[in-house]
Design an enzyme around this catalytic site. Structure first.
Site, PDB file in Angstrom:
ATOM      1  N   ILE A  65       0.872  -3.110   3.053  1.00  0.00           N
ATOM      2  CA  ILE A  65      -0.350  -3.296   2.274  1.00  0.00           C
ATOM      3  C   ILE A  65      -1.478  -2.475   2.887  1.00  0.00           C
ATOM      4  O   ILE A  65      -1.806  -2.636   4.062  1.00  0.00           O
ATOM      5  CB  ILE A  65      -0.763  -4.782   2.245  1.00  0.00           C
ATOM      6  CG1 ILE A  65       0.422  -5.664   1.836  1.00  0.00           C
ATOM      7  CG2 ILE A  65      -1.944  -4.981   1.303  1.00  0.00           C
ATOM      8  CD1 ILE A  65       0.251  -7.117   2.192  1.00  0.00           C
ATOM      9  N   CYS A  66      -2.061  -1.602   2.063  1.00  0.00           N
ATOM     10  CA  CYS A  66      -3.277  -0.891   2.436  1.00  0.00           C
ATOM     11  C   CYS A  66      -4.254  -1.078   1.281  1.00  0.00           C
ATOM     12  O   CYS A  66      -4.090  -2.006   0.492  1.00  0.00           O
ATOM     13  CB  CYS A  66      -3.003   0.578   2.755  1.00  0.00           C
ATOM     14  SG  CYS A  66      -2.305   1.559   1.411  1.00  0.00           S
ATOM     15  N   GLY A  67      -5.251  -0.252   1.161  1.00  0.00           N
ATOM     16  CA  GLY A  67      -6.224  -0.425   0.089  1.00  0.00           C
ATOM     17  C   GLY A  67      -5.620  -0.348  -1.292  1.00  0.00           C
ATOM     18  O   GLY A  67      -5.841  -1.208  -2.133  1.00  0.00           O
ATOM     19  N   GLY A 109      -4.344  -3.961  -1.288  1.00  0.00           N
ATOM     20  CA  GLY A 109      -5.165  -5.116  -0.961  1.00  0.00           C
ATOM     21  C   GLY A 109      -6.484  -5.157  -1.718  1.00  0.00           C
ATOM     22  O   GLY A 109      -7.072  -6.218  -1.887  1.00  0.00           O
TER      23      GLY A 109
END
Length: 155
Positions: A65-67, A109
């Site tokens: 999970i990243c941006g 996220g």
């Protein structure tokens, strides 16, 4: 089943919610990335750790999970044998396993609410390659996977 889960700072809040879910379901997992909301660990440092856990057999599946989920997906897919899919729906999370045998689920996220992220995680973990598809499609997908592996070995 053992899961490797990782995030950068942007994915940290969603990662924490998914970790709670995995704990409630007693799913064994390892965690990579920041240990709090202030710590900045870049996506390009976290994705290789999850990818290598899968390559080495220390994890069966991964969640990154990243941006947006895009950066994690791009980095993870640089590793042989990794099939990371960046998806934004429960259906996509299920079908990336069923159709493409993805072994890492990537999410954004900034874009995925905790409830949806947990639903996506559940769908991803419960799905299996070619399960629930027509017989003719199973053979086609199994061949496609072989061709994918062949292409990967030519790189």
């Amino acid at each position: 089943m053992k899961i490797a889960i990782g995030s950068d700072k942007s994915g940290y809040p969603l990662r924490c919610e998914i970790e709670k879910y995995l704990n409630e379901k007693k799913v064994e997992h390892s965690v990579y990335g920041p240990s709090n909301e202030e710590e900045a660990v870049p996506f390009y440092e976290v994705a290789p750790l999850v990818a290598k856990d899968i390559q080495n057999g220390n994890a069966d599946l991964g969640i990154l999970i990243c941006g947006t989920g895009m950066g994690m997906s791009q980095v993870a897919n640089k590793f042989k044998g990794i099939r990371a899919a960046c998806v934004e729906s429960t259906y996509g999370a299920k079908m990336c396993r069923v159709i493409n045998d993805s072994n890492i689920l990537c999410m954004g996220g900034w874009m995925i609410a905790p409830t949806l992220g947990i639903e996506m995680t559940k769908a991803f973990l419960e799905a299996s390659f070619t399960v629930g598809v027509e017989e003719w499609r199973k053979a086609w997908l199994e061949n496609a996977k072989k061709e994918f592996i062949k292409l990967e070995s030519e790189l």
